[in-house]
Motif scaffolding. Structure first.
Motif, PDB file in Angstrom:
ATOM      1  N   SER A  90       0.823  -1.225   0.000  1.00  0.00           N
ATOM      2  CA  SER A  90       0.000   0.000   0.000  1.00  0.00           C
ATOM      3  C   SER A  90       0.848   1.262   0.000  1.00  0.00           C
ATOM      4  N   ASN A  91       2.148   1.127  -0.287  1.00  0.00           N
ATOM      5  CA  ASN A  91       3.042   2.285  -0.396  1.00  0.00           C
ATOM      6  C   ASN A  91       3.125   2.679  -1.865  1.00  0.00           C
ATOM      7  N   ARG A  92       2.788   3.921  -2.188  1.00  0.00           N
ATOM      8  CA  ARG A  92       2.723   4.341  -3.590  1.00  0.00           C
ATOM      9  C   ARG A  92       4.085   4.354  -4.263  1.00  0.00           C
ATOM     10  N   TYR A  93       5.178   4.354  -3.489  1.00  0.00           N
ATOM     11  CA  TYR A  93       6.515   4.363  -4.073  1.00  0.00           C
ATOM     12  C   TYR A  93       7.119   2.958  -4.172  1.00  0.00           C
ATOM     13  N   ASP A  94       6.395   1.942  -3.746  1.00  0.00           N
ATOM     14  CA  ASP A  94       6.844   0.558  -3.896  1.00  0.00           C
ATOM     15  C   ASP A  94       6.374   0.038  -5.248  1.00  0.00           C
ATOM     16  N   LEU A  95       7.335  -0.421  -6.055  1.00  0.00           N
ATOM     17  CA  LEU A  95       7.030  -0.914  -7.402  1.00  0.00           C
ATOM     18  C   LEU A  95       7.600  -2.314  -7.565  1.00  0.00           C
ATOM     19  N   ALA A  96       6.791  -3.237  -8.028  1.00  0.00           N
ATOM     20  CA  ALA A  96       7.229  -4.612  -8.244  1.00  0.00           C
ATOM     21  C   ALA A  96       7.218  -4.931  -9.731  1.00  0.00           C
ATOM     22  N   LEU A  97       8.208  -5.688 -10.170  1.00  0.00           N
ATOM     23  CA  LEU A  97       8.263  -6.162 -11.551  1.00  0.00           C
ATOM     24  C   LEU A  97       7.626  -7.541 -11.621  1.00  0.00           C
ATOM     25  N   ASN A  98       6.657  -7.686 -12.501  1.00  0.00           N
ATOM     26  CA  ASN A  98       5.996  -8.969 -12.710  1.00  0.00           C
ATOM     27  C   ASN A  98       6.381  -9.476 -14.091  1.00  0.00           C
ATOM     28  N   GLY A  99       7.478 -10.246 -14.128  1.00  0.00           N
ATOM     29  CA  GLY A  99       8.018 -10.713 -15.398  1.00  0.00           C
ATOM     30  C   GLY A  99       9.514 -10.440 -15.482  1.00  0.00           C
ATOM     31  N   ARG A 100      10.058 -10.501 -16.684  1.00  0.00           N
ATOM     32  CA  ARG A 100      11.497 -10.329 -16.884  1.00  0.00           C
ATOM     33  C   ARG A 100      11.891  -8.864 -16.877  1.00  0.00           C
ATOM     34  N   GLY A 101      13.091  -8.606 -16.350  1.00  0.00           N
ATOM     35  CA  GLY A 101      13.626  -7.258 -16.418  1.00  0.00           C
ATOM     36  C   GLY A 101      14.176  -6.772 -15.094  1.00  0.00           C
ATOM     37  N   GLY A 118      12.197  -2.872  -5.887  1.00  0.00           N
ATOM     38  CA  GLY A 118      11.504  -1.641  -6.239  1.00  0.00           C
ATOM     39  C   GLY A 118      11.000  -0.856  -5.039  1.00  0.00           C
ATOM     40  N   ALA A 119      11.671  -1.014  -3.891  1.00  0.00           N
ATOM     41  CA  ALA A 119      11.302  -0.229  -2.709  1.00  0.00           C
ATOM     42  C   ALA A 119      11.938   1.162  -2.853  1.00  0.00           C
ATOM     43  N   PHE A 120      11.207   2.079  -3.482  1.00  0.00           N
ATOM     44  CA  PHE A 120      11.741   3.407  -3.782  1.00  0.00           C
ATOM     45  C   PHE A 120      11.191   4.451  -2.817  1.00  0.00           C
ATOM     46  N   ASN A 121      11.830   5.617  -2.862  1.00  0.00           N
ATOM     47  CA  ASN A 121      11.376   6.760  -2.081  1.00  0.00           C
ATOM     48  C   ASN A 121      11.842   8.018  -2.802  1.00  0.00           C
ATOM     49  N   ARG A 122      11.655   9.185  -2.179  1.00  0.00           N
ATOM     50  CA  ARG A 122      12.119  10.447  -2.752  1.00  0.00           C
ATOM     51  C   ARG A 122      13.235  11.033  -1.901  1.00  0.00           C
ATOM     52  N   ASN A 123      14.198  11.693  -2.581  1.00  0.00           N
ATOM     53  CA  ASN A 123      15.208  12.436  -1.829  1.00  0.00           C
ATOM     54  C   ASN A 123      14.721  13.865  -1.581  1.00  0.00           C
ATOM     55  N   SER A 124      15.604  14.724  -1.056  1.00  0.00           N
ATOM     56  CA  SER A 124      15.209  16.087  -0.709  1.00  0.00           C
ATOM     57  C   SER A 124      14.835  16.916  -1.931  1.00  0.00           C
ATOM     58  N   SER A 125      15.284  16.477  -3.123  1.00  0.00           N
ATOM     59  CA  SER A 125      14.955  17.194  -4.361  1.00  0.00           C
ATOM     60  C   SER A 125      13.729  16.623  -5.054  1.00  0.00           C
ATOM     61  N   GLY A 126      13.136  15.589  -4.452  1.00  0.00           N
ATOM     62  CA  GLY A 126      11.953  14.970  -5.048  1.00  0.00           C
ATOM     63  C   GLY A 126      12.278  13.887  -6.059  1.00  0.00           C
ATOM     64  N   GLN A 127      13.576  13.556  -6.224  1.00  0.00           N
ATOM     65  CA  GLN A 127      13.962  12.530  -7.193  1.00  0.00           C
ATOM     66  C   GLN A 127      13.686  11.136  -6.638  1.00  0.00           C
TER      67      GLN A 127
END
Length: 262
Positions: A90-101, A118-127
């Motif tokens: 339920s975290n909008r910045y968590d992305l999972a790959l379903n398949g190859r890659g 794909g456990a991502f987040n944002r830095n202080s610049s929003g990246q």
């Protein structure tokens, strides 16, 4: 006695096998982890009489040779890249790959590295960054004024702005495929590096033919099967014990020989 050295190679091989299994079990809850398997091959053979040798003057051919194997060696630790289970976060910045890659991220020396985590987040610049601070490539910057972030299955990143919910495209995620993904070099931290064995990355968009789709709000779990690992651990333990018994038996036989000579 050759049995001593032969059994020693067997014990060394099974020790490596147990170390690989231990690493699999240790990473059973590591995001995007792919289990490994030790691969073995027999060593050279000592041939006293090769098959096909002429036995007598009448040109009779020996049907079977006299060869003795000299043990076993580890030829590879193979990474098995089967899909892991997807778990909702339920975290909008968590992305999972379903398949190859693989996701592409920027390393410490500005080199491109690859990950399934794909456990991502944002830095202080929003990246968009990984939990270790590596920038996600292509670079996606999320404005602080965005009220919601949406990533669709094709990797397009959208943000909502204002009370009316105006939607804006922030960027497009891409993923990398490899001709031989088992040839990637593991670096730790859920990161992999391109090698000559893996081949060059082939970049594509999520959802293209042969490429994974993206699941927002999910993470890919480890593909380690606890039951399988325990079964293989027991098998490796028994093989190690059998090789140690061969060494004990060969040592006893050697002692008998030396006592008779005295």
């Amino acid at each position: 006695m050759r049995a001593l050295s032969i059994a020693a190679t067997g014990m060394s091989a099974q020790q490596t096998n147990v170390e690989v299994i231990a690493n699999n079990v240790a990473n059973i809850n590591t995001t995007g982890f792919k289990r490994s398997r030790a691969e073995f091959a027999d060593l050279l053979y000592q041939t006293d009489r090769p098959a096909g040798t002429v036995a007598r003057d009448d040109d009779t051919i020996i049907p079977e040779g006299n060869t003795v194997g000299l043990g076993v060696r580890t030829v590879a630790i193979r990474n098995l890249s089967m899909q892991g289970p997807l778990a909702s976060t339920s975290n909008r910045y968590d992305l999972a790959l379903n398949g190859r890659g693989y996701f592409q991220v920027q390393g410490e020396n500005n080199e491109i590295l690859y990950t399934r985590d794909g456990a991502f987040n944002r830095n202080s610049s929003g990246q968009l960054i990984t939990l270790d601070g590596n920038l996600v490539i292509p670079n996606i910057t999320v404005p602080t004024t965005a009220t919601n972030i949406t990533v669709n299955a094709n990797g397009q990143v959208y943000a909502l702005f204002g009370t009316t919910g105006t939607q804006q495209l922030l960027g497009q995620l891409s993923i990398a495929n490899f001709a031989n993904e088992t040839g990637l070099a593991p670096l730790g931290g859920n990161l992999f590096q391109e090698t000559e064995a893996s081949g060059s990355p082939v970049i594509g968009s999520p959802g293209d033919a042969g490429y994974a789709t993206i699941q927002q709000g999910y993470l890919e779990g480890s593909n380690v099967d606890p039951v399988k690992e325990i079964t293989e651990l027991i098998t490796a333990q028994r093989a190690y014990e059998m090789n140690s018994k061969v060494i004990s038996a060969a040592d006893d036989m050697y002692n008998v020989i030396t006592k008779d000579i005295r």
